[in-house]
Design an enzyme around this catalytic site. Structure first.
Site, PDB file in Angstrom:
ATOM      1  N   ASP A 294      -8.285   5.412  -3.275  1.00 32.39           N
ATOM      2  CA  ASP A 294      -8.342   4.185  -2.488  1.00 32.39           C
ATOM      3  C   ASP A 294      -9.777   3.686  -2.377  1.00 32.39           C
ATOM      4  O   ASP A 294     -10.712   4.473  -2.204  1.00 32.39           O
ATOM      5  CB  ASP A 294      -7.765   4.481  -1.093  1.00 32.39           C
ATOM      6  CG  ASP A 294      -7.714   3.257  -0.206  1.00 32.39           C
ATOM      7  OD1 ASP A 294      -6.981   2.326  -0.555  1.00 32.39           O
ATOM      8  OD2 ASP A 294      -8.409   3.246   0.821  1.00 32.39           O
ATOM      9  N   GLU A 341      -8.317   2.264  -7.324  1.00 31.80           N
ATOM     10  CA  GLU A 341      -7.958   1.063  -6.563  1.00 31.80           C
ATOM     11  C   GLU A 341      -9.203   0.193  -6.492  1.00 31.80           C
ATOM     12  O   GLU A 341     -10.106   0.427  -5.701  1.00 31.80           O
ATOM     13  CB  GLU A 341      -7.460   1.467  -5.168  1.00 31.80           C
ATOM     14  CG  GLU A 341      -6.872   0.314  -4.367  1.00 31.80           C
ATOM     15  CD  GLU A 341      -7.906  -0.418  -3.527  1.00 31.80           C
ATOM     16  OE1 GLU A 341      -8.278  -1.549  -3.913  1.00 31.80           O
ATOM     17  OE2 GLU A 341      -8.350   0.133  -2.516  1.00 31.80           O
ATOM     18  N   ASP A 394      -0.271  -2.980   1.188  1.00 31.82           N
ATOM     19  CA  ASP A 394      -1.061  -3.909   1.999  1.00 31.82           C
ATOM     20  C   ASP A 394      -0.632  -5.358   1.826  1.00 31.82           C
ATOM     21  O   ASP A 394      -1.168  -6.245   2.500  1.00 31.82           O
ATOM     22  CB  ASP A 394      -2.554  -3.790   1.641  1.00 31.82           C
ATOM     23  CG  ASP A 394      -3.213  -2.574   2.247  1.00 31.82           C
ATOM     24  OD1 ASP A 394      -2.740  -2.102   3.300  1.00 31.82           O
ATOM     25  OD2 ASP A 394      -4.198  -2.074   1.676  1.00 31.82           O
TER      26      ASP A 394
END
Length: 493
Positions: A294, A341, A394
């Site tokens: 992430d 990411e 998200d």
């Protein structure tokens, strides 16, 4: 390299369960079977650590521990650790489609304490083996949780005993002895979690399904990680952060996102060869087959916000470890595939780091249809070494995006995909992802079910209504699996 394939994103907590939250029990095995029927190769999940502030899996009490909520109660009944009467007449949820974390907190641990009390505890040879293999992190985590409970669950930064707050040796010995039974409770919960996890992962592997897991780039301030090893972080003499993590104003938030995580002391980490990161990835390797990192752009530069700020506006970019860390991870874990990411504000330096790393980046179709200028996320711009997402956790669901996006962007999406009607747009966006050149295509199960914004997992920059959505037991069927599988075969996934 990831072979051409596809997967479905579904958090563990979103699985059906009569006990208020998804677990590692029957519904998880059923979902693996659904993935097989749907022709999928991957199950992507969110971080599985014990949740803390805001119930977010990206703010966990430990980067190594598993979430006790995910321990399946029916399996504990089958193993003789609970009776059926122990789980009856308990109000596990308010609405069957959403997790009620307050009810989880008030009820789940009481039931789990019964299970641990009924176990062999330290006399269990399986537990002893688990403890021996994991004691480096397990001892610190369990002591941390026991002390935290002792001090009314306050964050360690507010513990009234400064000696234990600052992790001093004499205090460690004192509380380890004083809270020994509570420490065993937290240790045994981890044993139960990993025992169930290992069985589920073995079942998935047998069925040809790999698990894609997410590791947040940062750890929570209120965590065993920071409390027990403060030298790894940029803290002051009282072990409080100097700066905290976040991102500046962007697509998601006009004030940016103030995450509040302590920042790493990259110079200290570099001095011992990034040992902390090696241990962290070793832990993740026990859980996942592919690891998604992430906020990968934070390896190149990270947004540092002075501790105490109310928003993320007043921060600055600071250089990260770059390829120094990436090379360590690649050389140490040569047999693990990583996904970067790389969303958010990207610079040429970030793009260069991604290219040099050779990690596949991410392409999100909900960001592709910009009516004002051509987007890098349009499928014709992909190379093979990337992962295409219809939307991530998200993002809004596709149905929600169609309702809330700018009209010109939706119009452009319909023109691009040769769609006349909004009702056909969801399936055509999914088709575009399947047909793309990206090595891997991932979609949320909500989008295959064509669910609206009430099924959204997270709205960045908000608190209180995230990480809650759950599947109903009857929402997945053979008909849906067959429809998804048709696209897999058509586009050789």
């Amino acid at each position: 390299m990831i072979k051409r394939s596809s997967g479905i994103l579904l958090p563990i907590f979103s699985l059906p369960s009569p006990y208020g939250i998804g677990t590692l029990g029957k519904a998880a095995y059923d979902f693996v079977d659904f993935l097989v029927d749907a022709g999928q190769s991957w199950w992507q999940i969110l971080p599985v650590g014990p949740t803390s502030y805001g119930d977010s899996p990206y703010q966990s009490f430990s980067t190594f521990a598993g979430n006790p909520y995910f321990i399946d109660l029916d399996m504990l009944i089958k193993d003789g650790l609970l009776e059926k009467s122990d789980v009856k007449n308990i109000e596990w949820y308010g609405h069957p489609s959403y997790v009620d974390y307050e009810k989880m907190w008030n009820n789940r641990y009481n039931v789990l304490r019964k299970a641990v009390k009924n176990s062999k505890g330290r006399e269990d040879p399986e537990f002893v083996h688990f403890y021996t293999e994991n004691n480096r992190w397990l001892t610190e985590y369990s002591l941390y949780m026991a002390v935290k409970s002792h001090f009314d669950n306050k964050p360690w930064t507010e513990w009234p005993d400064e000696d234990i707050r600052l992790h001093r040796e004499e205090a460690i010995r004192k509380y380890s002895e004083m809270l020994s039974e509570d420490i065993l409770f937290y240790e045994y919960l981890q044993f139960l979690f990993y025992k169930q996890w290992d069985k589920l992962r073995a079942y998935a592997k047998e069925k040809g399904i790999g698990i894609i897991g997410d590791i947040p780039i940062y750890v929570a301030l209120d965590s065993a990680d920071v409390w027990s090893d403060p030298m790894q972080f940029k803290l002051d003499e009282k072990n409080l952060p100097k700066d905290v993590a976040g991102v500046p104003p962007d697509y998601f938030s006009k004030d940016g996102q103030l995450w509040g995580n302590p920042l790493y002391d990259w110079d200290f980490m570099r001095s011992d060869g990034f040992g902390w990161w090696i241990r962290r990835i070793e832990g993740a390797q026990k859980l996942y087959d592919i690891i998604r990192i992430d906020h990968f752009r934070g390896f190149e530069s990270y947004w540092a916000v002075p501790y105490g700020e109310k928003t993320a506006k007043n921060g600055q970019w600071i250089k990260g470890p770059g390829m120094d860390l990436v090379n360590v991870l690649k050389n140490w874990f040569w047999n693990i595939q990583f996904i970067a990411e790389d969303l958010g504000i990207l610079t040429d330096d970030v793009r260069d780091l991604l290219k040099e790393s050779t990690f596949p980046g991410m392409k999100v179709l909900e960001f592709a249809f910009d009516s004002k200028e051509p987007s890098d996320y349009l499928p014709y711009n992909y190379d093979k070494n990337c992962v295409c997402y219809a939307g991530t956790h998200d993002n809004d669901t596709l149905k929600g995006w169609i309702k809330s996006a700018k009209k010109d962007d939706v119009k452009f999406a319909k023109e691009f995909l040769n769609v006349q009607d909004d009702k056909d747009l969801i399936s055509e966006i999914l088709r575009a992802g399947m047909a793309s050149t990206a090595d891997l295509f991932v979609a949320q199960i909500q989008d295959y079910l064509e669910l609206g914004p009430k099924a959204r997992i997270n709205t960045p920059g908000t608190l209180g209504d995230n990480w809650k959505w759950r599947l109903s037991p009857d929402q997945l069927d053979k008909k849906l699996a067959k429809r998804i599988c048709k696209g897999v075969k058509l586009y050789n996934r």
